[in-house]
Write an enzyme that holds these catalytic residues in place. Structure first.
Site, short mmCIF file in Angstrom:
data_model
loop_
_atom_site.label_atom_id
_atom_site.label_comp_id
_atom_site.label_asym_id
_atom_site.label_seq_id
_atom_site.Cartn_x
_atom_site.Cartn_y
_atom_site.Cartn_z
CE1 TYR A 1 -3.32 -2.73 0.17
CE2 TYR A 1 -3.70 -2.23 2.48
CZ TYR A 1 -4.01 -2.96 1.35
OH TYR A 1 -5.01 -3.91 1.40
CB SER B 1 -21.11 5.30 1.41
OG SER B 1 -21.12 6.37 0.46
CG LEU C 1 -19.67 1.17 3.38
CD1 LEU C 1 -19.32 2.50 4.04
CD2 LEU C 1 -21.18 0.90 3.50
NE ARG D 1 -12.56 -1.43 -4.51
CZ ARG D 1 -13.04 -2.67 -4.44
NH1 ARG D 1 -14.36 -2.86 -4.51
NH2 ARG D 1 -12.25 -3.71 -4.30
N GLY D 2 -17.34 3.07 -1.30
CA GLY D 2 -18.15 4.28 -1.19
C GLY D 2 -19.38 4.29 -2.05
#
Length: 339
Positions: free
Chosen positions: A56, A215, A209, A211-212
């Site tokens: 990452y 959401s 979620l 990746r939003g």
């Protein structure tokens, strides 16, 4: 904080874990101070499981977690459990060039992670994607040697299919499988989840979620920074996003009736899939700010009864999403998607 056991052989962890990837890469600009404050707030709320990967932002995320733990109260620091993925190969330009699961590479990756994290052990260690050129038995065997030497406490898997899970579990105890699982990513329910429950392997679910996308805060017109994963994710593409946001609006009606947010409803649904079984499902929330964290943790107080779950199922049926969960070029990397 509610607690769950990570598989039959793994540790007790908070019912929700914190996925830290977005604090370093792939989702647009990051704020180091806010990221550290968010990790501190999560620890203060009783979150014990911190998930990262050595690739990452090429080690940035592990160093960030190191700093957050060093500056956290000792009581919180001692309770933190580190889940680390390894194996992805990257270049100086940030490009991706495959995976390395050779035993010597496994131990090399672990040595660097321990140094960056400032830790003497890793609580759960797993290869991010199965190396197609190395039998999973060899990769897991190398991690098992790290367990015997005291550098790793538990062995995990990531995005592996049912047969690979069986082969890995025949070598050493597997505490959990990390895999995408959400209202719009339910592929594990057919074969993978039943095998995990048969073998006592827990689930740490990422992408809860999407990746939003689910959401309740996503807008079709949102501008994305260069390199943001969502700019080339099929489910966010112009041909799919309107359909998928329609599912979100259907889910919003259920959430409004419950008096909770869309995000809390989606996380609570994942939480509700675990308690009735011996092997837990632990959602990993990718909160990058304290405000997002507060909303996500609110899902722990949401109780979904049979009628609620039926309403959610009607709003977002299985396989209702449009688009694959990864770009076409990345799908072959997923052992979990191979038939």
């Amino acid at each position: 904080m509610q607690m769950r056991q990570l598989g039959t052989t793994g540790p007790q962890v908070s019912a929700i874990g914190l996925g830290c990837m977005g604090m370093s890469a792939l989702y647009g600009p990051t704020d180091r101070a806010e990221s550290i404050a968010t990790i501190h707030a999560a620890l203060d709320a009783g979150v014990t499981l911190l998930d990262t990967g050595d690739f990452y932002a090429m080690g940035h995320n592990e160093l960030l977690i190191n700093e957050a733990l060093r500056t956290a109260p000792a009581a919180h620091r001692e309770k933190a459990l580190l889940s680390v993925k390894f194996g992805a190969l990257r270049g100086p330009d940030g490009g991706w060039s495959g995976y390395d699961g050779r035993p010597a590479a496994v131990k090399n990756f672990a040595a660097y992670s321990l140094q960056r994290l400032g830790a003497d052990h890793i609580d759960v260690y797993r290869i991010a994607r199965v190396d197609p050129d190395v039998p999973i038995e060899e990769t897991v065997g190398a991690i098992a040697e790290l367990v015997e030497a005291g550098y790793v406490r538990n062995i995990g898997l990531s995005e592996t299919g049912a047969e690979t899970i069986r082969r890995a579990a025949a070598v050493a105890p597997i505490c959990d499988l990390q895999i995408e699982y959400s209202l719009i990513s339910r592929g594990i329910e057919d074969e993978i989840l039943p095998v995990c429950r048969e073998l006592g392997v827990g689930i740490t679910a990422y992408g809860v979620l999407s990746r939003g996308l689910i959401s309740g805060h996503w807008s079709r017109d949102r501008k994305l920074a260069e390199g943001d994963f969502r700019s080339f994710s099929p489910r966010f593409g112009s041909e799919n996003v309107d359909h998928n946001l329609g599912l979100v609006e259907a889910l919003r009606k259920v959430a409004d009736d419950k008096g909770i947010s869309v995000a809390q409803t989606a996380i609570a649904w994942v939480l509700a899939q675990g308690p009735k079984h011996a092997t837990a499902i632990v959602p990993l929330i990718g909160s990058r700010t304290r405000a997002q964290l507060t909303e996500a943790l609110g899902s722990l107080g949401a109780t979904l009864d049979a009628d609620d779950l039926a309403a959610i199922e009607e709003a977002v049926p299985a396989d209702a999403a449009a688009g694959d969960r990864y770009p076409q070029g990345r799908m072959p990397d997923l052992d979990s998607e191979k038939k």
